[in-house]
Design a protein around this motif. Sequence first.
Motif, mmCIF file in Angstrom:
data_model
loop_
_atom_site.group_PDB
_atom_site.id
_atom_site.type_symbol
_atom_site.label_atom_id
_atom_site.label_comp_id
_atom_site.label_asym_id
_atom_site.label_seq_id
_atom_site.Cartn_x
_atom_site.Cartn_y
_atom_site.Cartn_z
ATOM 1 N N ARG A 1 20.576 49.150 -22.596
ATOM 2 C CA ARG A 1 21.277 49.916 -23.642
ATOM 3 C C ARG A 1 22.644 49.329 -23.959
ATOM 4 N NH1 ARG A 1 20.144 55.096 -21.010
ATOM 5 N NH2 ARG A 1 22.161 54.677 -20.142
ATOM 6 N N ASN A 2 23.435 49.075 -22.924
ATOM 7 C CA ASN A 2 24.788 48.556 -23.106
ATOM 8 C C ASN A 2 25.284 47.975 -21.785
ATOM 9 O OD1 ASN A 2 25.700 50.792 -21.528
ATOM 10 N ND2 ASN A 2 25.652 52.055 -23.376
ATOM 11 N N ALA A 3 26.468 47.406 -21.825
ATOM 12 C CA ALA A 3 27.025 46.777 -20.615
ATOM 13 C C ALA A 3 27.205 47.787 -19.489
ATOM 14 C CB ALA A 3 28.349 46.098 -20.941
ATOM 15 N N ALA A 4 27.571 49.009 -19.829
ATOM 16 C CA ALA A 4 27.762 50.047 -18.808
ATOM 17 C C ALA A 4 26.461 50.337 -18.069
ATOM 18 C CB ALA A 4 28.318 51.319 -19.443
ATOM 19 N N SER A 5 25.334 50.291 -18.778
ATOM 20 C CA SER A 5 24.032 50.531 -18.145
ATOM 21 C C SER A 5 23.747 49.477 -17.084
ATOM 22 C CB SER A 5 22.909 50.521 -19.181
ATOM 23 O OG SER A 5 23.077 51.534 -20.119
ATOM 24 N N GLU B 1 12.601 32.980 -22.418
ATOM 25 C CA GLU B 1 11.576 33.984 -22.719
ATOM 26 C C GLU B 1 12.162 35.382 -22.918
ATOM 27 O OE1 GLU B 1 8.716 33.649 -19.573
ATOM 28 O OE2 GLU B 1 7.954 31.726 -20.310
ATOM 29 N N ILE B 2 13.458 35.519 -22.709
ATOM 30 C CA ILE B 2 14.124 36.806 -22.910
ATOM 31 C C ILE B 2 14.466 36.932 -24.397
ATOM 32 C CG2 ILE B 2 16.184 38.168 -22.312
ATOM 33 C CD1 ILE B 2 14.216 37.811 -19.987
ATOM 34 N N LEU C 1 21.805 38.973 -26.067
ATOM 35 C CA LEU C 1 23.090 39.494 -26.551
ATOM 36 C C LEU C 1 23.653 40.503 -25.562
ATOM 37 C CD1 LEU C 1 22.344 39.954 -30.350
ATOM 38 C CD2 LEU C 1 24.105 38.474 -29.352
ATOM 39 N N ARG C 2 22.804 41.376 -25.059
ATOM 40 C CA ARG C 2 23.224 42.381 -24.090
ATOM 41 C C ARG C 2 23.689 41.706 -22.801
ATOM 42 N NH1 ARG C 2 24.302 45.679 -26.512
ATOM 43 N NH2 ARG C 2 22.340 46.398 -27.299
ATOM 44 N N GLU D 1 27.128 40.378 -23.236
ATOM 45 C CA GLU D 1 28.098 41.483 -23.142
ATOM 46 C C GLU D 1 28.340 41.858 -21.687
ATOM 47 O OE1 GLU D 1 26.746 44.876 -25.388
ATOM 48 O OE2 GLU D 1 26.487 43.687 -27.202
ATOM 49 N N VAL D 2 27.254 41.942 -20.934
ATOM 50 C CA VAL D 2 27.361 42.311 -19.514
ATOM 51 C C VAL D 2 28.161 41.272 -18.755
ATOM 52 C CG1 VAL D 2 26.045 42.621 -17.374
ATOM 53 C CG2 VAL D 2 25.233 43.654 -19.488
ATOM 54 N N PHE D 3 27.828 39.987 -18.946
ATOM 55 C CA PHE D 3 28.525 38.920 -18.226
ATOM 56 C C PHE D 3 30.023 38.986 -18.494
ATOM 57 C CE2 PHE D 3 24.575 35.928 -18.463
ATOM 58 C CZ PHE D 3 23.877 36.771 -17.609
#
Length: 173
Positions: free
Chosen positions: A49-53, A69-70, A76-77, A80-82
């Motif tokens: 869902r988002n970086a917080a998830s 393969e992703i 993109l998510r 953001e997480v990294f």
Amino acid sequence: ELTQPLLLLNEKMVRRNQTGMEKIAIEIFNRTSHWFFVNIRDLAEESFRNAASFRELGKMCVFIPNLAEISIEKQLRLAEVFSAVKGEADAPSFIAFVDEDPKSLISRGLVLPHLLDLMAMIHVPAALALSAGSQSPIIGHRALGLMMREISATLLGVGSQTGSPGAIGRAHV
């Protein structure tokens, strides 16, 4: 510790060799203090869902068998997480593989260039890739040692000590 996501490159790695890639990733995981090892395919969709998830996953090591393969949306998510969890001690870490030249993957639109920029690229020694792909549960210790030294040199803070206290009581999911 894994201070940034790892991108392991072995252009000779056979794509169908999931077991070999996972063995190498588990060997790296075993040298960290992360608590769980999980394949990205086994994560619930809510995790994206988002970086917080992703941050809520905690001190987990996420294995990505083939980054190409992703989906671009998930890439993109991940980017953001990294960026969001950089330097956080209790954040998830990531170990991803590619079996082709990253420049080729970018030019074909399979991998986002800014995602690769956030990752530390490590070449998997051919001897390690070959031994990891065998039926033996033991992979080439000399080749693994060389790769771990390369990881240590690339990522300050990644230890190569075996039998670390963090290795006890952790699970491979």
